[in-house]
Every structure is written in C-alpha cells, then in structure tokens.
Design an enzyme around this catalytic site. Structure first.
Site, mmCIF file in Angstrom:
data_model
loop_
_atom_site.group_PDB
_atom_site.id
_atom_site.type_symbol
_atom_site.label_atom_id
_atom_site.label_comp_id
_atom_site.label_asym_id
_atom_site.label_seq_id
_atom_site.Cartn_x
_atom_site.Cartn_y
_atom_site.Cartn_z
ATOM 1 N N LYS A 1 3.388 1.267 -2.816
ATOM 2 C CA LYS A 1 3.032 0.648 -4.095
ATOM 3 C C LYS A 1 2.172 1.572 -4.949
ATOM 4 O O LYS A 1 2.352 1.674 -6.165
ATOM 5 C CB LYS A 1 2.298 -0.677 -3.842
ATOM 6 C CG LYS A 1 1.811 -1.381 -5.111
ATOM 7 C CD LYS A 1 2.956 -1.760 -6.023
ATOM 8 C CE LYS A 1 2.482 -2.304 -7.365
ATOM 9 N NZ LYS A 1 1.735 -3.568 -7.257
ATOM 10 N N THR B 1 -2.729 -5.165 -4.785
ATOM 11 C CA THR B 1 -2.679 -3.706 -4.869
ATOM 12 C C THR B 1 -4.083 -3.174 -4.654
ATOM 13 O O THR B 1 -4.960 -3.333 -5.504
ATOM 14 C CB THR B 1 -2.130 -3.250 -6.230
ATOM 15 O OG1 THR B 1 -0.810 -3.763 -6.400
ATOM 16 C CG2 THR B 1 -2.087 -1.724 -6.310
ATOM 17 N N LYS C 1 -7.305 0.999 -12.590
ATOM 18 C CA LYS C 1 -7.575 0.854 -11.162
ATOM 19 C C LYS C 1 -6.425 1.413 -10.336
ATOM 20 O O LYS C 1 -6.629 2.178 -9.382
ATOM 21 C CB LYS C 1 -7.790 -0.619 -10.812
ATOM 22 C CG LYS C 1 -8.056 -0.880 -9.336
ATOM 23 C CD LYS C 1 -7.592 -2.256 -8.884
ATOM 24 C CE LYS C 1 -6.085 -2.328 -8.751
ATOM 25 N NZ LYS C 1 -5.601 -3.578 -8.124
#
Length: 329
Positions: A171, A96, A246
């Site tokens: 995502k 990711t 994050k």
C-alpha cells in the site's frame, strides 16, 4: 452470516460497513465522530460506545484509522482490542500506517494469542461505496484465507501480498505511485489548457494513451470532466492533503531505511507541505494543481478552504488514542 466489529466509521469505514450490512452481516461500529456514528446507524450498523462493546462476540474486528498512533492505541489501551476481545476473533487492520506499526500489531497480537492480518485498501471513497476496493493482505496463510472471506463483500480484488506487513508495504508503494501520477495529471492538464487544447478532448486522448493512470481517470483536476474529481466540488476533500502528506512520507521513510532514492516522491511531499503551510490541509490533495497553473489558481476552486479540524479521510476517528484510553466516543 458473520458478526463484524468495526472501529473507524469515517469516509472509508462508513461505506465499507454499509456494504457488509447489505450483504446480511451484523456490524457493530465505534467512532468518536457523532455525525459518522449517526450516518452509520442510519445504514444499519449497530453503533456502540466503547471498544469492548465492538469486540464482544465478534468473529472479526476491522480497524480503519488515520494514523499508526491511533492503531497502536486502539489495540493496546487498557480497554483496547487485545484486552477485551476473545482470542478466537480475527483482527484485521485496513488503515494505512507505517510498517513498524503493522509489525508491532502482528507481533503483539501473536503474543496475546490472536491472529492478525494487515489488509490496507486502494480505490478511495468511490471504491468503498461501490464495494470494488482492492485489498492487499499480509499475514500467515490461514489467517489470510479467513480474512479473505470476511473481506469479500467490500472488495473487487483481494490479493494475498505475502507474510506479515506485506500488505501495508504494498500500500505504501502504491500510494507513492498514486501521488506521483497525480502530479503528472496536474501538470499535464495545465499545460494542455495553456496550449489551447479542449480539456475534455485532451482527457479522452490521455485515457487511451500512455498518460492514462488512476489519478487521471478518477481525480483529474479539471471540473466537468470526471464526476469523481474534487474539482467539481471546490476541492472539498475525497482524500485530504494532510493525509496524502502522511502517506507519501511513509514511503519516503521506507526509502530512507532501504536506501532507495525517491526523488519524485520528495517533490510530491513538498507540494502537499505547501498546501498545508498555506492552510489547506482540509482540502483535497488534487489542489496541488494550483502549483502548476500560471496564475496559482486551480480550475473549479474559489480560493477558499482553511481548517484546523482533525484529519478524517481514512476515518473520522482522528482522536482515537484518547478514546481508546476512555472507551468513550
């Protein structure tokens, strides 16, 4: 049977590679963390000491790393993937990362003569273990079709999301929604308790009502209700708070670029920043429930948990950049 190269054998990469081995494939794996390497080897992964050894003779190479800088380093170092792999090898990044990093990998892979797809996953450690992950795949049609066959042993669902970076874009949006849902589960669980509702009964009500979500079903922050909840294990991380920060920050960066106002995501970001500022970067992201409880505690938590160790929820290859430069674990 295919030969897989795999970089990143942490909490996600470890069980994903086990499923590939169980399906009869050869997997060569690399990670900086000796414990992760030993665990992978115990489950049939051929562990090696450099990226060059990972990619040698591989039909496909997967990367599952914590951050965009690690992905760029592993691909672009002097002894990285582009420098050492055969161009026939399909490259798949399941990390990711930010959209810019993904586009960089698409562009530079093409320049070096490689096919590349972005294929991040949803489903967490439980999905990785059970081979029920949802993969969102972005790239050219032929490469996506080839990647789909390699992904199959690890997946419950595979969706062709679109062209280059479509998978990572999906995502980022999905994880943003997850963390907003986690805030809802945190606040709802605490309000229900203060209103004297039985926690299990309320969870069952939400499960068949409009409060149902993946976070409520899988990460519900009350012990003794959902087996996969970190509340059962003192909030030891299944998804670390610093990695949650994050991911939600990636969404906020994308919102800033596109002009989309993401106020709920901003609140989620603030919650994770609070955890990290208090020294709980290594604890599970669902510990944000403590900001909803009247006393600042969290059900099932003893108040412990500080760490300065590297993030490892997506992979224990948190120091991948220097490793890519040396080729050593």
């Amino acid at each position: 049977m295919a030969v897989y190269g795999w970089i990143g054998l942490g909490n996600m990469g470890g069980p994903m590679t086990r499923n590939l081995v169980a399906a009869g494939h050869t997997v060569r794996g690399f990670d900086l963390d000796s414990e992760a390497v030993s665990e992978a080897a115990a489950h049939g992964v051929e562990t090696v000491g450099s990226i060059a050894e990972v990619v040698a003779g591989a039909d496909v190479v997967f990367t599952m790393l914590p951050r965009g800088e690690h992905v760029r380093a592993v691909f672009g170092a002097e002894d990285g993937i582009w420098a050492t792999a055969e161009t026939r090898t399909l490259l798949v990044d399941s990390s990711t990362v930010d959209v810019e990093t993904s586009q960089h990998c698409h562009d530079l892979s093409a320049q070096h003569g490689f096919r590349f797809v972005d294929a991040p996953v949803s489903g967490g450690i439980s999905g990785a273990t059970a081979a029920t992950l949802a993969f969102m795949v972005g790239g050219e049609d032929e490469a996506v079709r080839e990647a789909t066959a390699h992904i199959q042993p690890m997946a419950g669902t595979i969706i062709a999301a679109g062209a280059a970076t479509a998978g990572i874009a999906a995502k980022i949006c999905n994880n943003m929604m997850l963390f907003i849902d986690l805030m809802a589960a945190s606040e709802g669980s605490q309000l229900a308790e203060q209103l004297s509702l039985d926690p299990k009964v309320f969870w069952e009500i939400a499960s068949v009502s409009s409060g149902r979500s993946w976070a409520q079903q899988t990460w519900y922050p009350m012990p003794g209700i959902v087996e996969s909840s970190a509340a059962n294990r003192n909030y030891d991380a299944t998804f670390r708070a610093d990695l949650a920060l994050k991911d939600v920050s990636l969404a906020l960066d994308a919102g800033e670029r596109t002009g989309v106002k993401l106020q709920a995501a901003q609140l989620a970001q603030q919650r994770f920043e609070q955890l990290i500022d208090e020294g709980f970067a290594d604890k599970d992201c669902s510990l944000i429930v403590k900001y909803s409880s009247p006393d600042g505690g969290a059900p099932g938590w003893d108040g412990s948990g500080t760490s300065t160790t590297p993030s490892s929820s997506s992979s224990s290859t948190a120091q991948a950049a220097p490793a890519a430069q040396t080729g050593k674990a």
